[in-house]
Design a protein around this motif. Structure first.
Motif, PDB file in Angstrom:
ATOM      1  N   THR A  57       1.140   4.163  -2.952  1.00 10.09           N
ATOM      2  CA  THR A  57       0.930   5.581  -2.632  1.00 10.09           C
ATOM      3  C   THR A  57       2.093   6.433  -3.096  1.00 10.09           C
ATOM      4  N   ARG A  58       3.312   5.994  -2.795  1.00 10.74           N
ATOM      5  CA  ARG A  58       4.490   6.764  -3.204  1.00 10.74           C
ATOM      6  C   ARG A  58       4.650   6.749  -4.716  1.00 10.74           C
ATOM      7  N   GLU A  63       2.543   9.428  -6.126  1.00  7.91           N
ATOM      8  CA  GLU A  63       3.142  10.748  -5.889  1.00  7.91           C
ATOM      9  C   GLU A  63       4.251  11.034  -6.894  1.00  7.91           C
ATOM     10  N   LYS A  65       0.824  -1.209   0.000  1.00  5.31           N
ATOM     11  CA  LYS A  65       0.000   0.000   0.000  1.00  5.31           C
ATOM     12  C   LYS A  65       0.856   1.256   0.000  1.00  5.31           C
TER      13      LYS A  65
END
Length: 267
Positions: A138-139, A142, A134
């Protein structure tokens, strides 16, 4: 499920030994129940023809179980193969984007290369057994935003052919993320198939136990090898369906080779 963004089933979070033990216990319990029912019927009716009539049913159920197991294994193997291909394709896209970053000049090119080096590190950390999937996703999202900000700014400043080639490569990297997440997280064997396989297993092993019970003798020992062998097959199929951990892991070697290459070029 829809409530869990990582789409993990409870049983997939269990250690592989625990999964195997649960399957063995389920099979033995079904066999034991069949034996008890068969022995009780045998004592009450002394029907010698009952065991003969159960035989074709047991054979049919065993054939059906073999078919469903083979179908499930085929699905798991297909998903596993797709994940392996995704790693190679992503490594190619990232390498292409890294090389074409030089086409964006001395300002944006190094920025994109730095982001791509971090991107490879993030992907490898998330993919290793026990990695935080997860957090890695997420990174990655980004970094996508940062990459696209650099690429779109380069196009707005100068939309020549070289710039468009570099931007296309960045876009390929971003699009590849969606394919990897889909194949690794969402492309699983549906829970309904697992439930169907479990139901057919219970019925088949119960019928097998019933046939043994109708003989008036307790021969659970003869069923144990079947239970152990089937549990091994079912556990391997479930493990093959997992994106991380277990016996079957997707090799990240293409990304590891790329990591070594681009980190060495940055020095």
């Amino acid at each position: 499920g829809a409530q869990n963004p990582m789409g993990r089933y409870f049983i997939e979070a269990m250690p592989i030994a625990g999964v195997y033990l649960c399957i063995v216990l389920l099979i033995l319990a079904a066999c034991e129940a069949g034996i008890l029912i068969g022995r009780r019927y045998h004592r009450a009716h002394q029907d010698e023809g009952a065991m003969t009539s159960v035989g074709p049913m047991v054979g049919g159920l065993l054939g059906m179980l073999a078919f469903v197991l083979a179908f499930t294994f085929s699905m798991a193997a297909t998903h596993h193969g797709a994940r392996k291909q995704d790693v190679l394709t992503e490594a190619i896209y990232i390498n292409t984007a890294y090389l074409r970053a030089d086409l964006l000049g001395d300002t944006r090119g190094p920025q994109i290369k730095r982001l791509l080096r971090e991107y490879v590190d993030v992907r490898l950390r998330a993919a290793r057994p026990g990695g935080d999937l997860k957090a890695g996703v997420t990174r990655s999202l980004e970094i996508h935003d940062l990459l696209w900000a650099q690429a779109s700014s380069a196009v707005s400043e100068d939309s020549n052919r070289n710039t468009l080639l570099a931007v296309t490569s960045v876009n390929d990297v971003i699009a590849m993320h969606e394919r990897r997440v889909t194949d690794a997280v969402h492309a699983r064997i549906p829970g309904g198939i697992w439930l169907g396989l479990m139901a057919i297993t219970v019925l088949t092993m119960g019928a097998l136990g019933l046939q043994v019970g109708l003989s008036g003798k307790r021969r659970l020992v003869g069923i144990i090898p079947i239970a152990l062998a089937f549990a091994v097959l079912a556990t391997l199929v479930l493990d093959l369906n997992r994106p991380q951990g277990g016996f079957f892991t997707v090799s990240q070697q293409p990304l590891l080779d790329l990591q070594v290459r681009i980190n060495g070029a940055a020095k």
